[in-house]
Design a protein around this motif. Structure first.
Motif, short mmCIF file in Angstrom:
data_model
loop_
_atom_site.label_atom_id
_atom_site.label_comp_id
_atom_site.label_asym_id
_atom_site.label_seq_id
_atom_site.Cartn_x
_atom_site.Cartn_y
_atom_site.Cartn_z
N CYS A 45 0.84 -1.01 -0.17
CA CYS A 45 -0.03 -0.05 0.06
C CYS A 45 0.71 1.29 0.30
CB CYS A 45 -1.04 -0.01 1.07
SG CYS A 45 -0.23 0.26 2.79
N CYS A 47 2.11 2.62 2.74
CA CYS A 47 1.90 3.27 3.79
C CYS A 47 3.09 3.68 4.88
CB CYS A 47 0.76 2.75 4.55
SG CYS A 47 -0.63 2.25 3.62
N SER A 61 -4.05 -3.84 4.60
CA SER A 61 -3.75 -2.40 3.84
C SER A 61 -3.33 -2.50 2.42
CB SER A 61 -3.12 -1.29 4.54
OG SER A 61 -3.80 -1.02 5.78
N SER A 270 -10.57 -3.95 9.22
CA SER A 270 -9.82 -2.69 9.51
C SER A 270 -10.72 -1.67 9.99
CB SER A 270 -8.94 -2.27 8.53
OG SER A 270 -7.60 -3.55 8.52
#
Length: 294
Positions: A45, A47, A61, A270
């Motif tokens: 992702c 992130c 994610s 999530s």
């Protein structure tokens, strides 16, 4: 602005609305980088989660953004959606603007000044650390904390007096008053605002505080009057900063969300609970320095 847009229709509608809307000036986020990339990267992702974020959350994610890539690259695209991927790839990582009679310079960025997906401006990262928050998130006692010195260096290097960020999903706001010694050391005596500001809006499309069901945005204005809907804010150098609730029909959104992110899916596991009742985070935890309730 793309994290849940997992159908070609959602992807097209949201991105073309922002791209073609006269009121919007978009910046790049890590989700857009990964979803729009020509070749899928090994970053998942993108992130760049800190070590204290559980692997299970990270994996979910990654799965969310993998599904976004499928929507982003689906064929055939509608006529209006053509060029969206190229537009996303061309977005800047940050925007600087000036506001107010003294032309206060602000930087709008996704992560932190060092990285598009940086966590240096997270609520749990900045000195003086919120010890209770860090414990609840699983941060180690000797984990990385962004020092005041690092913040001042970022301000000096960037040539701005305010950072407006997002990415880390918990909102907070703080101001810094520069001492004469710090002014000389970091800004070398140059004309510069002695009042610096950091606002992280958390998430515009998710609840940010316990028991709430609205998003949060950062409002910046040369009008120093406190907005009627301000959650908290402050004034600095002739400019007003406020955290403003972004209201939406939560029941309608939940129906739409669960129509594509079914129970057991990565996004549902999530984020569904947060959508229902907000995170374990209070408004007072977001208010630091001279920040006051609206």
């Amino acid at each position: 602005f793309n994290f849940f847009n997992c159908t070609p229709e959602w992807w097209s509608n949201i991105n073309t609305s922002i791209r073609d809307g006269a009121r919007f000036a978009a910046t790049l986020g890590n989700v857009e980088v990964e979803a729009a990339a020509t070749v899928e990267s090994s970053a998942g992702c993108g992130c760049a989660y800190p070590d204290y974020v559980p692997d299970e959350f990270v994996n979910r994610s990654n799965a969310i953004v993998s599904r976004l890539r499928q929507a982003a690259h689906a064929e055939p695209l509608s006529t209006g959606a053509k060029g969206v991927l190229e537009w996303l790839r061309s977005l800047p990582m940050a925007i600087t603007v000036s506001i107010g009679d003294d032309a206060m310079r602000l930087a709008l960025l996704h992560g932190d000044p060092d990285s598009l997906a940086g966590w240096g401006l997270a609520a749990e990262s900045v000195d003086v650390p919120d010890s209770a928050l860090r414990r609840s998130l699983g941060c180690s006692a000797d984990g990385q904390v962004t020092s005041r010195q690092q913040l001042l260096k970022w301000f000096a290097d960037s040539g701005v007096s305010a950072f407006l960020s997002a990415h880390t999903c918990l909102p907070w706001a703080q101001d810094l008053h520069i001492s004469p010694h710090e002014h000389q050391r970091y800004f070398h005596g140059a004309a510069y605002s002695s009042h610096l500001v950091i606002f992280n809006n958390g998430a515009a499309g998710l609840p940010n505080f316990r028991g709430t069901q609205h998003g949060l945005i950062t409002r910046v204005s040369a009008d120093l009057d406190v907005p009627a809907d301000s959650v908290y804010g402050l004034s600095a150098s002739g400019v007003r900063f406020d955290a403003i609730p972004l209201q939406y029909d939560n029941e309608a959104w939940l129906r739409k969300f669960t129509s594509v992110w079914h129970e057991g899916s990565a996004a549902h596991i999530s984020y569904h609970e947060r959508m229902m009742q907000g995170p374990e985070y209070e408004i007072w935890q977001a208010m630091r320095g001279s920040v006051q309730l609206g």
